[in-house]
Write a protein that holds these residues in place. Structure first.
Motif: not given
Length: 332
Positions: A72-88
């Motif tokens: 949650a702290r490190t993942l950035q939009p430029g790293d991603v293709t698509g969508r990540v949903i996080l519930l820590p």
């Protein structure tokens, strides 16, 4: 089924990185319109699959919570293709209390699916996860460990599925996660779990068991952190190929039936005969159960009913009648 009463301040259709809350109604004596806040992070960029990663289903399981907090702290939009949903910390009240069961309604959140919008706190939250989040998803992984009561060899876990194509896709995802063991489970009361509900919706889904004992194990944390990013790579959300751990490819194993469990027949203190990870034989001593209320009675010996690997062992010394004290796995 009625619409969920849970609301959120994140927009799942919006690109970029959002940090928000789920607002779950909780009426109390001192706050009739009170709510509980569940942290949620959404990172989205471009066209691609959606993956939901969850931890804190049980509040005393820590490797997954720390892994998703790091993401949650490190993942950035430029790293991603698509969508990540996080519930820590998906069941946040239990996470804040460090307990398996909810301090609000006493329920095991992972036995509340598909949930009920008019039910207790856990049932309302489960209904939101099932009716709002899961329909968005192509992939889902729920990060668990053995909690306070059990210690378990680090494993990615899926259920035995009737659909061979879904079984293949599940095993492929588990292989990508890259834990030392990939476990195909026939578990006690699997039906109301998040994993089973995701499977019923046709989502490629995994659970895990990544240690236990109510502690954060540094080695198991490394496995979890690498595995979560491996799953994102496998899904095509992150670039690159999954990384193999120092122990090599994941060993595929199964627990085919309840004969591979050893259950305590009485309340007492469990004295195990073997360490976690030992190879054990059918008929060999599994340990002894000491009856504290009857000091004149000999400890009850229990034996293994199957050959295999001691995959899960009781961590807490005190047990109740019906508790599993050992679970044996064998190669798939």
């Amino acid at each position: 089924m009625a619409a969920s009463p849970v609301s959120t301040d994140v927009d799942f259709s919006k690109p970029g990185r959002q940090v928000g809350r789920l607002r779950v109604p909780r009426s109390r004596d001192d706050s009739g319109w009170g709510t509980e806040l569940i942290p949620i992070v959404v990172v989205a960029n471009g066209e691609g699959p959606t993956i939901l990663l969850t931890a804190g289903n049980h509040g005393d399981e820590y490797e997954g919570q720390v892994t998703l907090l790091d993401l949650a702290r490190t993942l950035q939009p430029g790293d991603v293709t698509g969508r990540v949903i996080l519930l820590p910390a998906m069941h946040y009240p239990a996470c804040a209390a460090g307990k398996r069961l909810s301090p609000i309604d006493g329920k095991d959140f992972n036995r509340c699916f598909p949930g009920d919008p008019f039910g207790t706190f856990g049932q309302v939250l489960a209904h939101y996860v099932d009716s709002v989040l899961l329909p968005m998803c192509d992939f889902q992984m729920d990060l668990h460990s053995g909690g306070t009561g059990m210690d378990i060899l680090p494993s990615a876990c899926g259920h035995a599925l009737d659909d061979p194509e879904m079984m293949r896709r599940t095993l492929d995802m588990a292989d990508a996660f890259g834990a030392p063991i990939t476990m195909v489970l026939v578990e006690v009361n699997a039906g109301p779990t998040l994993l089973a509900q995701a499977e019923r919706r046709g989502i490629v889904a995994l659970s895990s068991e990544l240690g236990g004992g109510g502690r954060l194990n540094p080695e198991n944390l490394v496995i979890t952190q690498r595995g979560a990013r491996n799953v994102l790579r496998h899904a095509g959300v992150l670039t690159g190929t999954p990384q193999v751990g120092p122990y090599g490819p994941s060993r595929r194993m199964t627990i085919p039936d309840l004969a591979h469990y050893v259950f305590a027949p009485h309340d007492g203190i469990w004295e195990a005969a073997d360490p976690l990870g030992a190879m054990v034989a059918k008929g060999a001593p599994a340990g002894r159960l000491h009856l504290t209320e009857d000091p004149d009675r000999h400890a009850i010996p229990l034996n293994y009913a199957a050959d295999g690997l001691l995959w899960c062992a009781r961590f807490a010394g005190r047990v109740r009648a019906g508790d599993p004290v050992a679970v044996i796995a064998r190669d798939l």
